[in-house]
Enzyme design. Structure first.
Site, PDB file in Angstrom:
ATOM      1  N   ASP A  34      -3.074  19.230   8.728  1.00  0.00           N
ATOM      2  CA  ASP A  34      -1.649  19.034   8.960  1.00  0.00           C
ATOM      3  C   ASP A  34      -1.068  20.350   9.465  1.00  0.00           C
ATOM      4  OD1 ASP A  34       0.363  16.642   7.678  1.00  0.00           O
ATOM      5  OD2 ASP A  34       1.310  18.493   8.380  1.00  0.00           O
ATOM      6  N   GLU A 155      -4.789   0.312   9.398  1.00  0.00           N
ATOM      7  CA  GLU A 155      -4.814   0.237   7.935  1.00  0.00           C
ATOM      8  C   GLU A 155      -3.924  -0.908   7.476  1.00  0.00           C
ATOM      9  OE1 GLU A 155      -1.933   0.939   6.069  1.00  0.00           O
ATOM     10  OE2 GLU A 155      -0.729   1.426   7.833  1.00  0.00           O
ATOM     11  N   LEU A 157      -2.621  -0.925   4.108  1.00  0.00           N
ATOM     12  CA  LEU A 157      -2.353  -0.424   2.754  1.00  0.00           C
ATOM     13  C   LEU A 157      -0.907  -0.660   2.355  1.00  0.00           C
ATOM     14  CD1 LEU A 157      -4.039   3.073   3.217  1.00  0.00           C
ATOM     15  CD2 LEU A 157      -5.108   0.925   2.483  1.00  0.00           C
ATOM     16  N   LEU A 257       5.306 -15.049  -0.680  1.00  0.00           N
ATOM     17  CA  LEU A 257       6.258 -16.161  -0.763  1.00  0.00           C
ATOM     18  C   LEU A 257       7.231 -15.922  -1.910  1.00  0.00           C
ATOM     19  CD1 LEU A 257       4.060 -19.352  -0.129  1.00  0.00           C
ATOM     20  CD2 LEU A 257       5.703 -18.303   1.430  1.00  0.00           C
ATOM     21  N   GLY A 260      13.529 -12.815  -2.347  1.00  0.00           N
ATOM     22  CA  GLY A 260      14.155 -11.597  -2.853  1.00  0.00           C
ATOM     23  C   GLY A 260      15.330 -11.169  -1.987  1.00  0.00           C
ATOM     24  N   GLY A 264      11.877  -4.646   3.070  1.00  0.00           N
ATOM     25  CA  GLY A 264      12.228  -3.298   3.532  1.00  0.00           C
ATOM     26  C   GLY A 264      10.972  -2.469   3.623  1.00  0.00           C
ATOM     27  N   CYS A 267       7.248  -0.155   6.947  1.00  0.00           N
ATOM     28  CA  CYS A 267       6.412  -0.884   7.915  1.00  0.00           C
ATOM     29  C   CYS A 267       7.029  -2.161   8.477  1.00  0.00           C
ATOM     30  CB  CYS A 267       5.067  -1.204   7.286  1.00  0.00           C
ATOM     31  SG  CYS A 267       4.108   0.278   6.989  1.00  0.00           S
TER      32      CYS A 267
HETATM   33  C1  UDX Z   1       3.216  -3.407   4.193  1.00  0.00           C
HETATM   34  C2  UDX Z   1       1.946  -4.256   4.384  1.00  0.00           C
HETATM   35  O1  UDX Z   1       1.781  -5.128   3.278  1.00  0.00           O
HETATM   36  C3  UDX Z   1       0.719  -3.373   4.549  1.00  0.00           C
HETATM   37  O2  UDX Z   1      -0.430  -4.162   4.797  1.00  0.00           O
HETATM   38  C4  UDX Z   1       0.995  -2.458   5.741  1.00  0.00           C
HETATM   39  O3  UDX Z   1      -0.089  -1.668   6.044  1.00  0.00           O
HETATM   40  C5  UDX Z   1       2.234  -1.626   5.476  1.00  0.00           C
HETATM   41  O4  UDX Z   1       3.337  -2.514   5.275  1.00  0.00           O
HETATM   42  P1  UDX Z   1       4.409  -2.089   2.229  1.00  0.00           P
HETATM   43  O5  UDX Z   1       5.461  -1.766   3.214  1.00  0.00           O
HETATM   44  O6  UDX Z   1       3.894  -1.008   1.342  1.00  0.00           O
HETATM   45  O7  UDX Z   1       3.115  -2.710   2.963  1.00  0.00           O
HETATM   46  O8  UDX Z   1       4.995  -3.207   1.284  1.00  0.00           O
HETATM   47  P2  UDX Z   1       4.730  -4.723   0.861  1.00  0.00           P
HETATM   48  O9  UDX Z   1       4.223  -4.743  -0.518  1.00  0.00           O
HETATM   49  O10 UDX Z   1       3.956  -5.476   1.864  1.00  0.00           O
HETATM   50  O11 UDX Z   1       6.256  -5.258   0.836  1.00  0.00           O
HETATM   51  C6  UDX Z   1       7.115  -5.120   1.954  1.00  0.00           C
HETATM   52  C7  UDX Z   1       8.480  -5.665   1.644  1.00  0.00           C
HETATM   53  O12 UDX Z   1       8.454  -7.077   1.487  1.00  0.00           O
HETATM   54  C8  UDX Z   1       9.090  -5.135   0.342  1.00  0.00           C
HETATM   55  O13 UDX Z   1      10.469  -4.898   0.536  1.00  0.00           O
HETATM   56  C9  UDX Z   1       8.870  -6.260  -0.650  1.00  0.00           C
HETATM   57  O14 UDX Z   1       9.822  -6.255  -1.699  1.00  0.00           O
HETATM   58  C10 UDX Z   1       9.054  -7.465   0.243  1.00  0.00           C
HETATM   59  N1  UDX Z   1       8.342  -8.667  -0.251  1.00  0.00           N
HETATM   60  C11 UDX Z   1       6.996  -8.707  -0.315  1.00  0.00           C
HETATM   61  C12 UDX Z   1       9.097  -9.795  -0.618  1.00  0.00           C
HETATM   62  O15 UDX Z   1      10.337  -9.788  -0.561  1.00  0.00           O
HETATM   63  N2  UDX Z   1       8.432 -10.914  -1.014  1.00  0.00           N
HETATM   64  C13 UDX Z   1       7.064 -10.994  -1.091  1.00  0.00           C
HETATM   65  O16 UDX Z   1       6.545 -12.056  -1.466  1.00  0.00           O
HETATM   66  C14 UDX Z   1       6.332  -9.847  -0.730  1.00  0.00           C
END
Ligand code: UDX
Length: 452
Positions: A34, A155, A157, A257, A260, A264, A267
């Site tokens: 980095d 990825e 993740l 599913l 909420g 947010g 990603c």
């Molecule tokens: C996401 C993807 O899942 C991951 O594969 C990618 O690489 C990066 O983006 P992340 O942003 O960490 O990961 O969060 P994630 O757990 O997927 O949730 C994203 C958003 O969706 C959150 O705000 C979460 O609260 C919301 N969510 C998720 C819902 O409202 N309902 C759900 O059933 C699942």
């Protein structure tokens, strides 16, 4: 057979750091690089700049095993590498939503003169389709004799469970154009191959698109179920039964599913906008994803309206406890968090807010002047007339609301994550409103029927 590979990981942000530490744990020799000297010095002491379960232990362990190294010296790190992973940021342009490729392209220019011996360069950053080819072109323009192959290896993740997700992938996607690079990538992921985890080899462009399409699809599922939950509220249906019924269909699956306050994070909001942008440029519009973005924007406004409506149309000077500012549980990340938008909306309507989050308050405080911060969930709820739950932390799930049992005045609970059992709330006599499920009304809220 497992071959230990010399890996250089460029960028120690979320993806780079987690992937670097996990590759080291798989037995490879990993150097993370980095430009930020202070960050690298901290990482050498296993001081982790992000909130991520199990990451510190992994970094600690692999530093002491001498499997993991941190440096700011690009040339030396490139010289010793078989494979160079690129995990630098691709933020959204605030105006167009387009992925900003300045760090990725800048790196191609820096790497170009250093590629004297054969290397495999892997794009792990989420990049628009065609970026792998563009990266290659930039290098070859600067150094036509550079010896390398390009690979795309996105990825998948999730923040909060990134180490677990890395170590237990559903699949590995590798986009490449040569046999040597494919073989080297197979060696890196050999322990997953041994576990029969699918490794999908594609061309570079398909691999780049898989990442965006996966995130857009998951975002679509969430936006869809949120609107179905709204429909439940207009009927006698219960979203819990509806999602169960949907999820048991193997073609649909149960994941993503949960209704909420809207998705947010770093990603989904960024990747939906970026793919829409790419599609527009190619005159192949993605109207489904466009409406998902719109639906998710509306969602946050809708949540503010819902709270206002439950409070009788006026929250001026009303004391509201807010539980959760992070965009989801198990992270301190507030990027694109629906909670932040909802809180700002409630503030504008004149509510007096007292907020608690187990991890994200420090970050949120910088962007939310004029709110009170509580030291615990109970502290936030102390004087509250209304409790609004926005993030699904386990700590909030564990709240029993028992202490309100004998209280004369109980707060109204508005749960935007469906954390509590309707029957339990009914027993406690708490007015309880959740998402897509029937409201539980406290007996004192129910008007006494007029006789005659
Ligand atoms: C996401 C993807 O899942 C991951 O594969 C990618 O690489 C990066 O983006 P992340 O942003 O960490 O990961 O969060 P994630 O757990 O997927 O949730 C994203 C958003 O969706 C959150 O705000 C979460 O609260 C919301 N969510 C998720 C819902 O409202 N309902 C759900 O059933 C699942």
């Amino acid at each position: 057979m497992t071959k230990n590979v010399n890996i250089t990981m460029i960028g120690t942000g979320y993806v780079g750091l987690v992937s670097g530490a996990c590759f080291a744990a798989l037995g490879h020799r990993v150097t993370c690089i980095d430009k930020d000297k202070t960050k690298i010095e901290k990482l050498e002491r296993a001081e982790i700049p992000i909130y991520e379960a199990k990451l510190k232990e992994l970094v600690d362990e692999n530093l002491s095993k001498k499997q993991l190294f941190f440096t700011t010296e690009l040339k030396a790190a490139v010289d010793t590498a078989d494979v160079i992973f690129v995990a630098v940021g691709t933020p959204s342009c605030p105006v167009t939503g387009k992925a900003d490729l300045q760090y990725v392209e800048g790196l191609a220019r820096e790497l170009a003169p250093l590629l004297q011996q054969y290397k495999v360069i892997v794009l792990k950053s989420t990049v628009p389709i065609g970026t792998g080819q563009r990266f290659k072109k930039i290098i070859l323009q600067i150094n036509p004799s550079a010896k390398f192959d390009m690979v795309s290896n996105p990825e998948f993740l999730r923040e909060g469970s990134a180490v677990k997700d890395f170590m237990n992938p559903d699949r590995i996607v590798i986009g490449s154009e040569s046999e040597p690079s494919r073989q080297l990538m197979n060696s890196i992921y050999d322990s997953f191959l041994q576990q029969q985890i699918p490794i999908l080899h594609t061309d570079i462009e398909s691999s780049e698109l898989i990442k965006y399409a996966a995130n857009c699809f998951l975002a679509t599922k969430i936006a869809f179920i949120n609107e179905i939950a709204d429909l439940c509220e207009e009927t006698e249906a219960n979203i819990e039964s509806v999602t169960k019924g949907l999820g048991l269909d193997k073609r649909i699956g149960p994941g993503y599913l949960e209704p909420g306050p809207g998705f947010g994070g770093s990603c989904f909001p960024k990747d939906t906008l970026a793919l829409i942008q790419v599609a527009e440029t190619l005159a192949s519009p993605l109207s489904v994803v466009e409406s998902v973005v719109q639906s998710n924007e509306n969602r946050k406004k809708k949540m503010i309206q819902k709270i206002l409506h439950i409070c009788g149309g006026n929250i001026l000077q009303k004391r509201l406890a807010i539980l959760g500012v992070a965009f989801k549980a198990n992270t301190d990340d507030i990027r694109e968090s629906s909670a932040m938008v909802i809180i700002q909306g409630l503030q504008k309507l004149g509510a007096k807010l007292r907020i608690y989050d187990p991890a994200a308050m420090e970050k949120a405080a910088l962007e939310l002047p004029g709110v009170e911060w509580a030291s615990t969930a109970l502290d936030a709820m102390k004087e509250a007339e209304v409790v609004v739950i926005i993030t699904e932390w386990q700590e909030f799930k564990n709240l029993k609301f028992n202490h309100f049992k004998n209280a004369n005045k109980k707060p109204i609970v508005i749960d935007l994550r469906n954390l509590y059992d309707l029957n339990e709330m009914q027993k406690l006599g708490i007015s309880y409103h959740s998402i897509g499920r029937p409201a539980v009304r406290n007996l004192v809220d129910i008007p006494v029927p007029v006789e005659g």
